[in-house]
Design a protein around this motif. Structure first.
Motif, mmCIF file in Angstrom:
data_model
loop_
_atom_site.group_PDB
_atom_site.id
_atom_site.type_symbol
_atom_site.label_atom_id
_atom_site.label_comp_id
_atom_site.label_asym_id
_atom_site.label_seq_id
_atom_site.Cartn_x
_atom_site.Cartn_y
_atom_site.Cartn_z
ATOM 1 N N ARG A 1 0.818 -1.214 0.000
ATOM 2 C CA ARG A 1 0.000 0.000 0.000
ATOM 3 C C ARG A 1 0.853 1.266 0.000
ATOM 4 O O ARG A 1 0.525 2.257 -0.631
ATOM 5 C CB ARG A 1 -0.898 -0.010 1.241
ATOM 6 C CG ARG A 1 -1.656 1.286 1.441
ATOM 7 C CD ARG A 1 -2.951 1.061 2.161
ATOM 8 N NE ARG A 1 -2.781 0.823 3.579
ATOM 9 C CZ ARG A 1 -3.289 1.610 4.528
ATOM 10 N NH1 ARG A 1 -3.982 2.669 4.189
ATOM 11 N NH2 ARG A 1 -3.129 1.324 5.797
ATOM 12 N N ARG A 2 1.958 1.236 0.745
ATOM 13 C CA ARG A 2 2.694 2.485 0.952
ATOM 14 C C ARG A 2 3.800 2.722 -0.062
ATOM 15 O O ARG A 2 4.036 3.839 -0.470
ATOM 16 C CB ARG A 2 3.254 2.504 2.372
ATOM 17 C CG ARG A 2 2.158 2.780 3.360
ATOM 18 C CD ARG A 2 2.515 2.469 4.784
ATOM 19 N NE ARG A 2 1.276 2.262 5.538
ATOM 20 C CZ ARG A 2 0.684 1.104 5.666
ATOM 21 N NH1 ARG A 2 1.217 0.028 5.117
ATOM 22 N NH2 ARG A 2 -0.440 0.992 6.331
ATOM 23 N N ALA B 1 -4.771 -0.060 -1.282
ATOM 24 C CA ALA B 1 -4.400 -1.324 -0.638
ATOM 25 C C ALA B 1 -5.015 -2.452 -1.449
ATOM 26 O O ALA B 1 -6.113 -2.908 -1.165
ATOM 27 C CB ALA B 1 -4.899 -1.343 0.798
ATOM 28 N N ILE C 1 -6.249 -5.527 0.297
ATOM 29 C CA ILE C 1 -7.386 -5.354 1.190
ATOM 30 C C ILE C 1 -8.650 -5.024 0.387
ATOM 31 O O ILE C 1 -9.720 -5.574 0.634
ATOM 32 C CB ILE C 1 -7.119 -4.216 2.200
ATOM 33 C CG1 ILE C 1 -5.810 -4.455 2.954
ATOM 34 C CG2 ILE C 1 -8.288 -4.059 3.165
ATOM 35 C CD1 ILE C 1 -5.810 -5.614 3.895
ATOM 36 N N ASP C 2 -8.495 -4.157 -0.592
ATOM 37 C CA ASP C 2 -9.671 -3.729 -1.363
ATOM 38 C C ASP C 2 -10.058 -4.733 -2.451
ATOM 39 O O ASP C 2 -11.224 -4.877 -2.785
ATOM 40 C CB ASP C 2 -9.401 -2.360 -2.013
ATOM 41 C CG ASP C 2 -9.186 -1.284 -0.957
ATOM 42 O OD1 ASP C 2 -9.656 -1.490 0.175
ATOM 43 O OD2 ASP C 2 -8.542 -0.266 -1.269
ATOM 44 N N THR D 1 -2.002 -13.332 1.060
ATOM 45 C CA THR D 1 -3.064 -12.647 1.810
ATOM 46 C C THR D 1 -3.363 -13.282 3.166
ATOM 47 O O THR D 1 -4.134 -12.728 3.935
ATOM 48 C CB THR D 1 -4.384 -12.657 1.023
ATOM 49 O OG1 THR D 1 -4.751 -14.023 0.801
ATOM 50 C CG2 THR D 1 -4.242 -11.953 -0.293
ATOM 51 N N ALA D 2 -2.783 -14.440 3.457
ATOM 52 C CA ALA D 2 -3.065 -15.156 4.705
ATOM 53 C C ALA D 2 -4.569 -15.397 4.891
ATOM 54 O O ALA D 2 -5.069 -15.426 6.004
ATOM 55 C CB ALA D 2 -2.492 -14.409 5.907
ATOM 56 N N PRO E 1 -8.464 -10.216 3.696
ATOM 57 C CA PRO E 1 -8.969 -9.711 4.962
ATOM 58 C C PRO E 1 -10.337 -10.305 5.307
ATOM 59 O O PRO E 1 -11.165 -10.462 4.421
ATOM 60 C CB PRO E 1 -9.095 -8.210 4.704
ATOM 61 C CG PRO E 1 -9.341 -8.122 3.233
ATOM 62 C CD PRO E 1 -8.598 -9.262 2.605
ATOM 63 N N ASN E 2 -10.489 -10.634 6.574
ATOM 64 C CA ASN E 2 -11.748 -11.188 7.073
ATOM 65 C C ASN E 2 -12.244 -12.364 6.237
ATOM 66 O O ASN E 2 -13.425 -12.460 5.924
ATOM 67 C CB ASN E 2 -12.820 -10.090 7.119
ATOM 68 C CG ASN E 2 -13.867 -10.410 8.172
ATOM 69 O OD1 ASN E 2 -13.751 -11.408 8.899
ATOM 70 N ND2 ASN E 2 -14.876 -9.576 8.255
#
Lengths: 310, 469
Positions: free
Chosen positions: A154-155, A169, A172-173, A254-255, A258-259
């Protein structure tokens, strides 16, 4: 379960012709001694773990706590729990999306496209393209995943730098899109190589004839190329489907997050069994996954048999 | 039962194999020395690694414990070699690794672990009470007198000592004084309520490129979310995660705490919700704080003495000007007096410890090493580089005076702190709590997140053992 997976395949392939009963003249006992080491190894390394998994799947065995010391037999409870758990179905759904887009559509079509594009090129250009694609295949998955983490960061990610999308991100997105593209990148080389060799085996005379009667490129593809390489397409699709279905590599990117948005079945089993500690439930889901694999494989055998009869 | 039977078979196989190997290796050499004089090898494992996670501990083990213990043993005429097996991974992965090691009858002789794992490891039979493994010398150890009961209980289960605690810790709010000044806030800050914290965050929001506050949430960072996020908020509402034989369910306190998450991440955008979902979110939050990009962060004293420690090779996100820039303050209750026991300020404490592996071939010698690692001299050597609050009062009295931050934690925070229940079900409840914060941060309503959580806990411990709706 495993026994039933190996025997039908073996008997289907076994020749039906009658042969002399004992060509080598060893006798049953001595022949048995010859194959015994192999059978013992198969028993220890294939049969025992499989039976063990089935057994574990029927207990409430956990990694820690009381159920680790003395697990209880719970019969089919784990299967009932898995099949009524929305997160299992969510995971299965995610897996199907993943297989469809990254495996069947992505790797197969892009692999074919690449093979088609370079089929008439020769010399160093072809070598370069093939080399680049193969590099993605040869790089170990753990290294490739770090590469992608750096690309999509992201950064300070390269992709954000190139596209001018600072602060996006991607993982995430757009987690599912990310691992689909990642998996296409990793696995396309196989399809490309397979289709390359398939295309070079298409009889040039047929293509020439098609050209002479004025067939367009599309018509050549449809009427000459595809019928010639149908077997390859089928093999490729089966292998890619099974590999993609079972792959664990996206976890490195991504492990599962997210969620849980990238919690494909292999990751779901891992999360349940190891960090979640529910080894019994994990074993049960593994077996469900094995059965799905079997269905895919049997479907393939059916299709290829039907094709040969025609 | 299957496990035990299987383990026995495996053990028999292993012994047979090892026996054959030893036999093959030793033929022609002198017979092995007797049990008393060695040679003996002991191993230590911990989630620490030189140049990485908990580097100070790893260096201390390698540079002080091992040579000093080996020398002491040599004086006694024993040939003892100590090996360190470093790890530098997420706590959750480390836990899985040592559980699998112990389950298969392997593992180091001395194993470092979080106190909260002791219950489930003990129930699984992976670890045994210290005295049972190490022999009579354990109860006779001089160190127990120096370690307060409450600290000992961090690695106890069912009123039995399973390990030696490594220290006490406490949680505070860290804040960046430079950023506070830029936002026109008082750098000498002590908020009295959640609202005070939010007000400061609202001021910080005006600064460019600064995330005002980061309150740990989500499942990606595991126990850090519970310990450095939800639980300190929950005790600030007057509730505890486990109280009167019941686990917290869909209660007012939980709803208030989750509501705070909603205010910070969803309603007002005072925190970076995406960061909380990243796989390496906690480490990233450390880096950002060290780069003056996070205003307020709730962390333990570990953050001060290890993560942002400017000393060379200690911190993973060192801040050269830590002592000038980083402020710390007690965590306020929701409102003055609303915390547990009517407190104005709250905190949570945990404890790590080291246990003996029951599979050890030399358990009594392993205990000698463990006692050696917990001697006053050992803690003094350990604290030379980076001061930490030790479990021993004699050492604390002598050494903490030199570090104002740890003195602050020891004097101001530890008296008002709360502990997690040492019960085997806790880690599962904790995971459910993490999921509840994740739900809220990713947009689910507080009511839905709380009721999903309550259902999950009922599945784990049964309907009767859950309080609230």
């Amino acid at each position: 379960m495993t026994t039933s997976t190996t025997t039908p395949a073996g008997s289907a392939i076994a020749p039906r012709r009658r042969r002399a009963d004992d060509v080598a003249g060893l006798g049953t006992a001595r022949a048995g001694i010859f194959v015994a080491p192999a059978l013992i190894l198969i028993g220890i390394f294939l049969l025992f773990p499989a039976v063990w998994t089935i057994w574990l799947g029927m207990t409430d065995y956990r990694l820690t706590g009381l159920q680790a010391a003395s697990p209880e037999f719970v019969g089919l409870d784990n299967y009932a729990e898995a099949l009524t758990d929305p997160s299992f179905w969510n995971s299965l759904w995610l897996t199907l999306i993943f297989v469809l887009f990254s495996g069947i559509i992505g790797q197969t079509l892009i692999g074919f496209g690449l093979a088609w594009a370079v089929r008439n090129i020769h010399g160093w250009v072809k070598g370069l393209i093939e080399g680049l694609v193969l590099a993605a295949w040869v790089i170990p998955a753990s290294v490739a995943s770090f590469l992608w983490l750096a690309l999509l960061d992201r950064r300070s990610g390269t992709v954000n730098g190139l596209l001018g999308t600072e602060g996006t991100a991607w993982l995430i997105d757009h987690p599912m899109e990310s691992i689909i593209i990642f998996n296409i990148w990793v696995g396309t080389a196989f399809s490309m190589q397979l289709f390359s060799s398939a295309l070079s085996a298409v009889p040039p005379s047929q293509i020439e004839s098609a050209k002479m009667v004025g067939a367009s490129g599309w018509q050549q593809l449809r009427d000459v190329i595809v019928p010639n390489i149908k077997g390859h397409i089928l093999t490729n699709t089966l292998l890619i489907t099974l590999w993609t279905f079972n792959t664990f590599t996206p976890y490195l990117v991504t492990a599962g997050g997210p969620n849980g948005k990238t919690e494909i079945l292999s990751v779901y089993i891992y999360e349940t069994a190891i960090p979640g500690g529910q080894l019994g439930l994990g074993a049960a889901i593994s077996l469900i996954m094995l059965l799905i694999n079997l269905v895919i494989a049997l479907g393939y055998v059916r299709v290829s048999k039907g094709r040969k009869k025609r | 039962m299957i496990n035990h039977g299987n383990r026995r078979i495996l053990a028999a196989l292993a012994v047979a194999t090892a026996g054959a190997l030893v036999f093959a290796g030793c033929s022609g050499e002198a017979p092995e020395a007797s049990e008393d004089t060695g040679p003996v090898t002991l191993t230590i494992t911990a989630n620490s690694i030189a140049g990485g996670k908990n580097a100070a501990e790893a260096d201390w083990i390698a540079d002080w414990v091992i040579p000093e213990f080996e020398a002491a043993m040599e004086e006694d005429g024993k040939d003892v070699t100590v090996e360190f097996e470093p790890q530098g991974v997420d706590d959750e992965n480390y836990k899985t690794k040592i559980a699998l090691d112990l389950q298969s009858g392997e593992g180091a002789d001395i194993i470092g672990m979080d106190g909260i794992w002791v219950g489930e490891f003990a129930e699984a039979g992976y670890i045994k009470p210290l005295a049972e493994v190490g022999g009579d010398a354990v109860d006779a150890w001089e160190g127990w007198e120096q370690i307060p009961e409450a600290v000992q209980s961090a690695v106890s289960f069912d009123d039995e000592r399973y390990g030696v605690p490594q220290g006490a810790d406490g949680r505070v709010l860290y804040f960046n004084k430079d950023l506070f000044e830029q936002a026109g806030l008082d750098a000498d800050w002590q908020p009295e309520s959640w609202e005070d914290v939010l007000d400061a965050a609202r001021e910080l929001k005006q600064l460019d490129g600064v995330t005002p506050i980061q309150l740990n949430a989500g499942t990606a960072m595991g126990e850090a979310t519970t310990m450095q996020g939800l639980l300190p908020m929950l005790v600030g509402t007057g509730e505890q995660v486990y109280e009167d034989d019941k686990w917290v369910g869909d209660t007012d306190g939980l709803n208030d705490a989750l509501d705070l998450y909603k205010t910070i991440y969803v309603d007002e955008g005072l925190g970076d919700a995406v960061l909380q979902q990243e796989a390496a979110g906690r480490d990233t939050s450390f880096q950002l704080f060290a780069a003056n990009q996070i205003g307020i962060l709730l962390e333990g004293d570990y953050f001060w003495r290890s993560v942002i420690n400017p000393e060379e090779g200690v911190g993973t996100a060192p801040m050269a000007n830590r002592d000038d820039v980083v402020g710390y303050t007690k965590i306020p209750a929701m409102e003055p007096g609303s915390g547990i026991n009517g407190q104005d300020f709250v905190s949570m404490s945990g404890g790590t410890g080291r246990v003996l592996n029951p599979n050890s071939e030399h358990p009594e010698l392993a205990w000698e090493l463990l006692a050696f690692m917990n001697s006053a001299d050992a803690y003094k050597a350990r604290n030379e580089g980076t001061v930490a609050i030790t479990p021993r009062t004699d050492v604390n009295d002598e050494m903490l005076a030199g570090d104002p931050m740890l003195t602050y934690v020891s004097e101001e925070v530890l008296p008002i702190t709360a502990y997690r229940p040492p019960l085997a079900a806790y880690p599962q409840v904790s995971t459910a709590l993490q999921q509840a914060t994740l739900d809220v941060v990713s947009g689910v309503s507080v009511a839905d997140a709380a009721s999903t959580y309550a259902d999950a806990v009922k599945d784990i411990v049964g309907d009767d053992a859950v309080s609230g709706g």
